[in-house]
Design a protein around this motif. Sequence first.
Motif, PDB file in Angstrom:
ATOM      1  N   LEU A 922     -19.561-115.205  35.705  1.00 48.83           N
ATOM      2  CA  LEU A 922     -19.987-116.366  34.913  1.00 48.83           C
ATOM      3  C   LEU A 922     -19.719-116.418  33.544  1.00 48.83           C
ATOM      4  CD1 LEU A 922     -23.774-115.741  36.457  1.00 48.83           C
ATOM      5  CD2 LEU A 922     -21.929-117.197  37.138  1.00 48.83           C
ATOM      6  N   ILE A 923     -19.338-117.773  32.971  1.00 47.32           N
ATOM      7  CA  ILE A 923     -19.019-117.930  31.494  1.00 47.32           C
ATOM      8  C   ILE A 923     -19.832-118.897  31.008  1.00 47.32           C
ATOM      9  CG2 ILE A 923     -16.784-118.928  30.403  1.00 47.32           C
ATOM     10  CD1 ILE A 923     -15.291-117.724  32.630  1.00 47.32           C
ATOM     11  N   GLY A 924     -20.311-118.789  29.812  1.00 48.43           N
ATOM     12  CA  GLY A 924     -21.088-119.623  29.104  1.00 48.43           C
ATOM     13  C   GLY A 924     -22.259-119.090  28.361  1.00 48.43           C
ATOM     14  N   THR A 925     -23.245-119.965  28.396  1.00 46.99           N
ATOM     15  CA  THR A 925     -24.532-119.401  27.878  1.00 46.99           C
ATOM     16  C   THR A 925     -25.544-119.288  29.138  1.00 46.99           C
ATOM     17  OG1 THR A 925     -25.202-121.565  27.291  1.00 46.99           O
ATOM     18  CG2 THR A 925     -23.993-120.337  25.730  1.00 46.99           C
ATOM     19  N   LYS A 926     -26.838-118.572  28.470  1.00 40.91           N
ATOM     20  CA  LYS A 926     -27.658-118.305  29.556  1.00 40.91           C
ATOM     21  C   LYS A 926     -28.286-119.551  30.237  1.00 40.91           C
ATOM     22  CE  LYS A 926     -30.820-115.174  27.895  1.00 40.91           C
ATOM     23  NZ  LYS A 926     -32.109-114.667  27.454  1.00 40.91           N
ATOM     24  N   THR A 927     -28.496-119.658  31.553  1.00 41.17           N
ATOM     25  CA  THR A 927     -29.394-120.594  32.023  1.00 41.17           C
ATOM     26  C   THR A 927     -30.915-120.788  31.826  1.00 41.17           C
ATOM     27  OG1 THR A 927     -29.964-119.454  33.866  1.00 41.17           O
ATOM     28  CG2 THR A 927     -27.722-120.360  34.059  1.00 41.17           C
ATOM     29  N   ASP A 970     -21.389-113.257  32.120  1.00 39.07           N
ATOM     30  CA  ASP A 970     -20.668-112.107  32.148  1.00 39.07           C
ATOM     31  C   ASP A 970     -19.629-112.365  30.949  1.00 39.07           C
ATOM     32  OD1 ASP A 970     -21.531-110.797  34.549  1.00 39.07           O
ATOM     33  OD2 ASP A 970     -20.524-112.670  35.617  1.00 39.07           O
ATOM     34  N   ILE A 971     -19.386-113.476  30.691  1.00 30.64           N
ATOM     35  CA  ILE A 971     -18.552-113.887  29.410  1.00 30.64           C
ATOM     36  C   ILE A 971     -19.387-114.880  28.580  1.00 30.64           C
ATOM     37  CG2 ILE A 971     -16.111-114.361  28.602  1.00 30.64           C
ATOM     38  CD1 ILE A 971     -15.016-113.738  31.323  1.00 30.64           C
ATOM     39  N   PRO A 972     -19.737-114.511  27.508  1.00 30.31           N
ATOM     40  CA  PRO A 972     -20.626-115.521  26.523  1.00 30.31           C
ATOM     41  C   PRO A 972     -19.750-116.304  25.879  1.00 30.31           C
ATOM     42  CG  PRO A 972     -21.376-113.390  26.420  1.00 30.31           C
ATOM     43  CD  PRO A 972     -20.202-113.040  27.182  1.00 30.31           C
ATOM     44  N   VAL A 973     -19.962-117.681  25.847  1.00 28.80           N
ATOM     45  CA  VAL A 973     -19.125-118.585  25.222  1.00 28.80           C
ATOM     46  C   VAL A 973     -20.003-119.825  24.767  1.00 28.80           C
ATOM     47  CG1 VAL A 973     -17.057-120.105  24.950  1.00 28.80           C
ATOM     48  CG2 VAL A 973     -16.974-118.160  26.395  1.00 28.80           C
ATOM     49  N   GLU A 974     -20.191-119.978  23.399  1.00 27.92           N
ATOM     50  CA  GLU A 974     -20.953-121.025  23.048  1.00 27.92           C
ATOM     51  C   GLU A 974     -19.968-122.097  22.481  1.00 27.92           C
ATOM     52  OE1 GLU A 974     -23.618-122.837  22.838  1.00 27.92           O
ATOM     53  OE2 GLU A 974     -24.821-121.260  21.841  1.00 27.92           O
ATOM     54  N   GLN A 975     -20.680-123.257  22.611  1.00 26.43           N
ATOM     55  CA  GLN A 975     -19.992-124.488  22.258  1.00 26.43           C
ATOM     56  C   GLN A 975     -20.217-124.734  20.819  1.00 26.43           C
ATOM     57  OE1 GLN A 975     -18.021-124.943  24.926  1.00 26.43           O
ATOM     58  NE2 GLN A 975     -18.635-126.935  25.613  1.00 26.43           N
ATOM     59  N   THR A 976     -19.516-124.474  19.854  1.00 27.08           N
ATOM     60  CA  THR A 976     -19.717-124.486  18.280  1.00 27.08           C
ATOM     61  C   THR A 976     -19.349-125.856  18.035  1.00 27.08           C
ATOM     62  OG1 THR A 976     -17.554-123.675  17.843  1.00 27.08           O
ATOM     63  CG2 THR A 976     -19.330-122.059  18.144  1.00 27.08           C
ATOM     64  N   GLY A 983     -12.569-131.913  19.680  1.00 24.85           N
ATOM     65  CA  GLY A 983     -12.126-132.273  20.891  1.00 24.85           C
ATOM     66  C   GLY A 983     -11.989-131.185  22.185  1.00 24.85           C
ATOM     67  N   LYS A 984     -12.559-129.875  21.548  1.00 26.42           N
ATOM     68  CA  LYS A 984     -12.334-128.844  22.514  1.00 26.42           C
ATOM     69  C   LYS A 984     -13.449-128.892  23.194  1.00 26.42           C
ATOM     70  CE  LYS A 984      -9.258-126.073  19.752  1.00 26.42           C
ATOM     71  NZ  LYS A 984      -8.800-124.778  18.964  1.00 26.42           N
ATOM     72  N   ASP A 985     -13.374-127.904  24.455  1.00 28.55           N
ATOM     73  CA  ASP A 985     -14.450-127.400  25.294  1.00 28.55           C
ATOM     74  C   ASP A 985     -14.302-126.040  25.246  1.00 28.55           C
ATOM     75  OD1 ASP A 985     -16.072-126.733  27.294  1.00 28.55           O
ATOM     76  OD2 ASP A 985     -16.076-128.634  28.486  1.00 28.55           O
ATOM     77  N   PRO A 986     -14.686-125.192  24.523  1.00 27.66           N
ATOM     78  CA  PRO A 986     -14.212-123.673  24.677  1.00 27.66           C
ATOM     79  C   PRO A 986     -14.765-123.105  25.977  1.00 27.66           C
ATOM     80  CG  PRO A 986     -15.516-124.423  22.357  1.00 27.66           C
ATOM     81  CD  PRO A 986     -15.442-125.545  23.487  1.00 27.66           C
ATOM     82  N   GLN A 987     -15.882-123.442  26.531  1.00 25.15           N
ATOM     83  CA  GLN A 987     -16.284-122.741  27.682  1.00 25.15           C
ATOM     84  C   GLN A 987     -15.302-123.186  28.794  1.00 25.15           C
ATOM     85  OE1 GLN A 987     -20.363-124.338  28.008  1.00 25.15           O
ATOM     86  NE2 GLN A 987     -20.998-122.631  26.754  1.00 25.15           N
TER      87      GLN A 987
END
Length: 1023
Positions: A922-927, A970-976, A983-987
Amino acid sequence: MRLTSNEGEERLPHFSPDGKYIAFTGEYDGNTDVYLIPSSGGEPQRLTWHPGDDLVTGWTPDGSKVIFTSSREGHPTQESRFYEVSIQDGMPQSLEIPRAVNGEISPDGKHIAYQQIAFWDPEWRNHRGGQAKPIWIVDRNSLELTMTPQLDGERHTDPVWLGNKVYYISERDYLANLWSFDPATGTEQQETFLKDFDIKTIDAGPDAIVIEQGGYIHLFNPQDKSLKQIPIEVNGDFHWARERWVDVSANSLQNPYLSPTGQRAAFEFRGEIITIPKENGSGRNITNSSSSAERSPAWSPDGLQIAYFSDASGEYELVIADQTGSKISKKIVIPDPSFFFKPEWAPDGRHLAFTDTDYQIWIVNIDSGSARVVETDRFAHPNRSMNPVWSPDGKWIAYSKLMENQFKSIFVFNVDTNEKIQISDQLADAITPVWDESGKYLYFLASTDYGLNSGWLDMSSYDRPLTRSLYLAILDASDKSPLLPESDEEKAKEEEKKEDKAAVTVKIDPANLDRRIVAVDIPARNYTGLAPAPSGSVFYMESIPNEGTVLKKYDLKKRKAEEFLSRVNEVVVSKDRKSLLYRSGSTWAILETNATGKKPGDGALKAISSMKVKVDPMAEWQQIYREGWRYQRDFLYVDNVHGAPWDEIYDWYKPWVNHVRHRTDMNYIIDIIGGEVAVGHSYTRGGDFPEIDRVPIGLLGADYELINGHYKISKIYNGESWNPSLTAPLAHPGNEAKVGDYIVAVNGKEIKPNTNLYSYFEGTAGKYTTLHLNNKPGMDGARMIATEPVGNEGSLRMMDWVESNKRKVDELSGGKLAYVYLPNTGQPGYTYFNRYYFAQQDKKGAVIDERNNGGGSAADYMVDIMSRELMGYFNSRVKGNTPFTQPISGIWGPKVMLINGRAGSGGDLLPYLFNKMEIGPLIGTKTWGGLVGTWDTPPFIDGGRMVAPRGGFYDVDGEWAVEGVGISPDIPVEQTPKEVASGKDPQLERAVQEALSRLATEGIELKPEPAPPIRYFRPKKDN
């Protein structure tokens, strides 16, 4: 001083920096826009016209522009953002922050403090899931991000600036208190230490913080930390709270019941019991009490009395009253106070049967007033299919009960002897028992292909055809089947027998009863229910695709089924079985049960349209408060109200109700007491609000660039491919609109420079509209096209986002990875999954994107498909010999899933299952962390709703799980902001990287077809 008096809602007021103006969000003409009014009063000035909600958050420091948030350009992961609009009119312009819902600009204009995402359930106390976020503070020049310290996963909200500090509301100590943060030093400080009521909102003045708390407005002095209550008295007519007459709406009539001979129909409406004549006379309100709720009428067999439930005492009791409402003859206290459903009066008049919140069947003896529970369902199923029906002699009830295997069986129970008999076994799903008038037979519907439909919460129950057959049980072993083979023969002349009018006595022989169940000779179809009919016949309902529900009648003597009435929604039959009350759409009507050739609308109850009921809103609001408090007590999935001191909480907020003068105020209080339970999904909505005239504003499905005050099309949303339900107003072949065109006139009216473009589209949504387009500003040389603007661009923008992500994943992965977006786990998410997953099963792996997943069902179907393993191949004898895999359908390589704080409910369970089944990371931020089921909380008397969650989730270890905390990546990634604004989508980019890195170890290369086998062997012949 009262400044506005509009029928619509006005909210979010903010003084300008110089105090001369107030900007607010107003609901005028049915649209929610930004308005400006002088602080001293005057006519509101409209600043925005977009059909989406424009929510005021503050001002620019110089006071020249109003700041608001809007979802007008939103899509998943960027739901809304900040805009600024000049107080001199003009088109709003977006600020640099790509995602925000509330916040303010610092006094020097260099920073902005804001909440990144909105809350689905803002009153949810002690929430520690994915929507509990810190305050984000961003340098407007560099877009560098600073966050307020979040030490316990608590929620920070409503940031304001006072000097160089950010003040905000934090729930770190489990009450919403005021905190401050200095971005320059990183110093955080708790400013208030309240212990009773939460702080709800704050704002900053020149030298103090204004606080809404405990039903009052307070001023907080940052210097001495004092908190002072401000006395406020507002005088006005507040006509929303006045007594008034309301029209009885056919669509709002509930719990219908027909008088014994079909002369009048009884209904529940607005917490009153009303009766309507078949033809002659007027409607009658037999309860006339706004201060209590009267529900679920049931007419006595002799027609003289009506029973119903009333909460006039504070808890629901059974009331028996004269049919005219002139006299209450009896009140029966039910031992376990709760909510009650579907009362049925026994034909002999001795008993009433009904069910309660906890799926129990109650029997009440009318004479003695005694009440007892005689049955409890096995599961708390949303359909509430266990509803007792009385035998013709009033001694037995029949009902359908859930069994351990989730199928339902038919039972009967004798109220005198307590004998219980199971009629049908659990190898078929049996529903809706109905007694034949003779008492000889019990009809019911049963299905043997119920299968996965038993998993009512599961997505795997979708698109599963269901058929039922009609059966009858012969109750007395000495009776013969009414469907024995027939033969026409001469018979000896018999003396004419007089009809036996003796009372019916039902006799049931349990022995070998299962061998006396007979299938009626009609084809298995999607039958949904039965209704009583005259002796030897039964009504049944069939759901027919694209036609609705058809009411049919089967006659045992004729051995024939005939259509009785089409397009039927509900059916109730009188005790004498000679009359039938039905609803077709918004029409209620009564027909004779022996009628033929009838069509929907025949027998309409004309007195409904002329009937009015007098309501006292302030009395209703007192009842609604009690009801809401009881709903959480009685319907919540556990019986401890999560440990809340529920009786005390009732007393905490009860005084507030005396001050309510508008339904919005009532929802505010109800939402708070629901929030005290500290559970997700405790939503509050609706109710009796003033009717607002709507003026729909049209949109063209486009983005615009403002060039010297003129509007140039910078992007046209075309709906992408294979989306027949999407309308793209500027993308129809032949309408000639293209990127780079200027829009210079709408319906012949020239667009003036620096005016708001959307103001020209009032009333155009769904209407023929002409546009003048040009390759330069002005009408000179312009061409005209025609189109129909849409009222909402959300679906167009989302589909553009989905397809853009798909193209991006394809590009970043070199065509190796599929991209599948799942907007929810309901029917749309099911459709998206089937559309995008299987169409890309030639890919080596997949990025599954469930960000902003709105939930719905339990997505077992999705994870079952995604967890499939390759088991083998079937060869394919074509050039190249590419084999069929087994299973054929699937993506065999690595899969990763994207999650975020706006994914919840079913969107919490999906990544939970994905993780537990070890499908991928799972990648991103907590649900969100809102994993409870919601069903069957009744509506309030005025149509409003609150939800008391009915089903909580716990894991295989027997521990409550997910609710209140969410699923962590599992892999935290924030959308700063800095990355997203570029123009990026880091997640998404990290997901592609992760999936590609796993191809080496988890990728699947299809095995080539082996050499043809040699299987021909025979003994060698002797030479």
